[in-house]
Design an enzyme around this catalytic site. Structure first.
Site, PDB file in Angstrom:
ATOM      1  CG  ASP A 281      -2.615   0.964   1.176  1.00 12.46           C
ATOM      2  OD1 ASP A 281      -1.815   1.869  -0.094  1.00 12.46           O
ATOM      3  OD2 ASP A 281      -3.321   0.621   1.877  1.00 12.46           O
TER       4      ASP A 281
HETATM    5  C1  BGC Z   1      -4.874   3.195   0.172  1.00 12.87           C
HETATM    6  C2  BGC Z   1      -5.162   2.110  -0.928  1.00 12.87           C
HETATM    7  C3  BGC Z   1      -5.051   2.868  -2.328  1.00 12.87           C
HETATM    8  C4  BGC Z   1      -3.926   3.741  -2.008  1.00 12.87           C
HETATM    9  C5  BGC Z   1      -3.277   4.319  -3.625  1.00 12.87           C
HETATM   10  C6  BGC Z   1      -3.611   4.584   0.260  1.00 12.87           C
HETATM   11  O1  BGC Z   1      -3.830   5.005   0.589  1.00 12.87           O
HETATM   12  O2  BGC Z   1      -4.672   2.701   1.929  1.00 12.87           O
HETATM   13  O3  BGC Z   1      -6.539   1.768  -0.274  1.00 12.87           O
HETATM   14  O4  BGC Z   1      -5.108   2.078  -2.805  1.00 12.87           O
HETATM   15  O5  BGC Z   1      -3.450   4.773  -1.062  1.00 12.87           O
HETATM   16  O6  BGC Z   1      -4.068   5.676  -3.601  1.00 12.87           O
END
Ligand code: BGC
Length: 755
Positions: A281
């Site tokens: 993530d």
């Molecule tokens: C979130 C994810 C997301 C990623 C990219 C993160 O802060 O937890 O769900 O896919 O950002 O945008």
């Protein structure tokens, strides 16, 4: 279907070699040509920043890195022309010309936003869920996206956690069906087609179980609960062929998911047979430092060895892996394996064949925000609404007379799409005031704001971090309230649109108080005091605590955040063009103190009395009963349904056999309507304490006024299995009790024995 597995099978047939079963020859040849730096480069996922709407396509250093072969993928870039610029840098100007993955968070629709996932799950309609994902894929790919950071399949049993909005609620069975439908919708039958995209299952794993519902919080869970309650939706998505997985921010059994070898390799790959790639993530690799696992070099090596293939944004892999290789902390094989998985995903997408396959500049106009897509979004929204209460059958309203449309969300375009809709544009959303005028042009509809979403300026400032969602009016709360009350008094009926602004739920939007804000509570009370019939249209990204409002003489229609067609869809249901059929997919607690409260809880050795009355030395509270305000699976209709005559086709079965339960459902009310018939199972005696009951089947049926239907749901042999103390998935002989009905409190039951 698992694409890579089937591809391997075909290659194996053609080439007749065992080697071909595991490897894609083109990828292997490419790997031979790559330097270590180029391999590490493929593990790097960047975002140029600025977001889809306003950002530079490729900022200077990102462009330089792409040319140097230091980037495997980008996200936050969209539009065929902008993506082409980035893709050309990779294909024409890097040494090996490897195309980029182009990712995006297409969580509930691309430009044609549809209901937040928690809302969509309330439709219990898997065909519609799949169609929704297909539409999202068609639109996103038309804009150059080939990889979607969805589905989010985290089980959530704590509505304080704002990201409960992004998933399918509390139940592993329903969650698994939805995970499967979404993966199928995004990936389709052919990932090499130009309208399908790679799915990314997230957040692996257990992200929804954060302590105290605080986002990014720690998770501590025993394996029995993990395997039986939290892991099934991820596995279902993998079984449906999901091409990638995103590791979560939290720790799992003491090790952050992003560096957790048990999770990313032993379970995901070795046990579940996942053969795609794992991405972290957003900076979750770097976040292993504050988690207490070491410095950037140490955590990067740990994550690679654990099975992480791609590093989102933090550049830990890019900046440290070579050094770790030189120091013997990782091997070249570790790096090659990760690189291979990233390359295989690109190969499967058809990007090596044609890196520009998603970049047809005519497609956006043809495929995005079409009338058909908007119509589907409107339909999805109507199916997501849950009728919580219909006092005196106030709903549906006639399309005539004087209607007071009141409340801070009644004419608020910026709050219609819902959280995590970065690719959508709220300016395109239909407000409720507009929807009412569109659908009920025969009625006189007058609007008054009545209250701010919240009067608390500090709270509003937090909610508004990414854009104004709570607008505190220049007028005093008293003036606004009086205006609404005056309007109500001169109207035939009042519709009050109340609840949460979009960013009151979602990422980093946890709340300890999940009631309707005080300003709006006052408004509701004042409207009810006028004695006029009042219908509440309740918006939120989570279950709310509404015991007080529920006790009032009002009707309540829960509409979540419905997406770009919000106003039209709400009007469709309020005025009876569609009879609501949604059912809650997460329990609604009486108060925050009851959390976690969910239908499949264990019984305990000292169960509370069925009556709900307090009893000393029992597992209950002094102040409120254990029962939630609204159970899982709950939802009313404008008509009524009666259940009778539950019967099983066998009283005894052998291991491996199926059993069918049939119930008669009759529409006893005055409208045609759809009902979600639900089946719950209780394993009466077993080696691991069983849940009180668990959802094991459902069917959505349409019943005309007065019509009866027999609905049969068949339990498979797997439906009787669970993970035992040895974590084997097996069933045990003994009695089972089957319940069928309209929600998880279903009373009709019968029993059978597994021999
Ligand atoms: C979130 C994810 C997301 C990623 C990219 C993160 O802060 O937890 O769900 O896919 O950002 O945008």
């Amino acid at each position: 279907m698992n694409y890579k597995k089937s591809l391997f099978a075909i290659l194996a047939l053609v080439l007749g070699s065992a080697h071909a079963q595991q490897r894609i020859p083109e990828v292997e040849q490419l790997l031979q040509k790559m330097t270590i730096d180029e391999k590490i480069g493929q593990l790097n996922l960047l975002t140029p920043g600025g977001g889809v709407a306003t950002g530079e396509v490729v900022s200077e250093n990102v462009g330089t890195k792409i040319k140097a072969g230091q980037v495997g993928g980008l996200f936050g870039v969209a539009g065929p022309d902008r993506v082409r610029k980035a893709q050309e840098l990779a294909v024409k100007e890097s040494r090996l010309g490897i195309p980029l993955l182009i990712g995006s968070d297409v969580i509930h629709g691309y430009k044609t936003t549809y209901p937040i996932p928690l809302g969509l799950s309330s439709s219990w309609d898997m065909d519609l869920v799949e169609q929704a994902a297909q539409m999202a894929a068609r639109e996103a790919t038309a804009d150059g996206i080939n990889w979607n950071f969805s589905p989010m399949v985290d089980i959530a049993r704590d509505p304080r956690w704002g990201r409960i909005a992004e998933g399918a609620g509390e139940d592993p069975y329903l969650g698994s069906k939805i995970a499967e439908a979404m993966v199928k919708g995004y990936q389709g039958e052919d990932l090499a087609a130009s309208h399908t995209m790679l799915a990314c299952v997230k957040h692996f794993a257990l992200y929804g179980a954060a302590e105290a519902g605080r986002d990014y919080g720690s998770v501590d869970m025993g394996k029995i609960k993990m395997f039986n309650q939290y892991l099934p939706p991820y596995q279902a998505a993998i079984d449906a062929g999901a091409a990638s997985v995103m590791s979560s921010f939290n720790d799992v059994d003491g090790v952050p998911a992003t560096g957790n070898k048990w999770l990313l390799t032993d379970l995901l790959r070795d046990q579940w047979g996942f053969d795609g790639f794992v991405v972290s993530d957003y900076t979750s690799l770097n976040e292993m430092i504050p988690h207490g696992l070491g410095d950037l070099q140490a955590v990067s090596a740990l994550a690679l060895k654990a099975g992480l293939d791609m590093d989102m944004v933090g550049e830990g892999f890019l900046s440290t892996l070579k050094k770790s290789l030189e120091e013997g902390k990782v091997t070249e094989t570790d790096i090659t394996n990760a690189c291979r998985r990233v390359l295989e995903a690109k190969y499967i997408s058809g990007l090596f064949n044609d890196p520009y396959k998603y970049l047809d500049s005519k497609r956006p106009e043809k495929d995005i925000l079409t009338d058909g897509n908007r119509a589907l979004s409107r339909k999805l929204a109507t199916r997501s609404f849950v009728l919580l209460k219909n006092h005196n059958n106030i709903l549906p309203l006639a399309k005539e007379g004087k209607i007071a449309l009141v409340g801070p969300l009644a004419d608020s375009r910026e709050n219609m799409l819902g959280t995590w809709a970065p690719t959508g544009d709220f300016n395109l959303a239909v407000t409720i005031l507009e929807g009412f005028n569109n659908v009920a042009s025969g009625a006189t509809i007058q609007y008054a704001k009545g209250a701010n979403i919240s009067d608390d300026a500090d709270f509003a400032k937090n909610v508004n971090s990414l854009g104004e969602r709570i607008l505190i009016d220049e007028r005093s709360p008293e003036t606004m309230l009086q205006e609404a009350v005056d309007l109500a008094k001169t109207s035939d009926v009042v519709v009050a649109v109340v609840g949460e602004a979009t960013e009151m739920s979602g990422e980093s939007s946890s709340r300890t108080d999940i009631s309707i804000p005080e300003s709006q509570k006052k408004l509701i009370k004042a409207l009810v005091a006028t004695g006029k019939p009042v219908a509440l249209v309740l918006m939120s990204g989570r279950p709310l605590t509404i015991p007080e409002e529920f006790d009032m003489p009002v009707s309540i229609l829960q509409v979540w955040h419905p997406g770009v067609e919000a106003g039209n869809a709400i009007a469709d249901v309020v005025f009876g063009d569609y009879n609501p059929s949604g059912k809650l997919t997460a329990t609604w607690p009486v108060n925050v103190g009851q959390i976690p409260v969910y239908h499949s809880a264990k019984v305990t050795g000292r169960p509370a009395p069925e009556s709900g009355e307090f009893q000393k030395f029992r597992s209950n509270y002094l102040d409120v009963p254990n029962a939630p305000l609204l159970p899982f699976g709950y939802g009313l209709s404008y008509t009524t349904f009666e259940y009778s005559n539950l019967k099983l086709n066998k009283k005894e079965i052998n291991q491996g056999e199926t059993i069918s339960a049939t119930v008669t459902v009759t529409n006893t009310g005055n409208y045609d309507g759809e009902e979600v018939v639900q089946l719950y199972l209780r394993d009466v005696v077993r080696s691991i304490t069983p849940p009180k009951r668990q959802l094991k089947g459902f069917q959505k049926v349409m019943l005309k006024k007065g019509e009866s239907k027999e609905v049969t749901i068949t339990l498979s042999a797997d439906d009787l299995k669970f993970y035992n103390a040895q974590l084997e998935f097996a069933s045990e002989p003994g009695d089972f009790e089957v319940f069928m009905g309209t929600d998880s409190d279903a009373e009709l039951s019968d029993t059978f024995t597994l021999k």
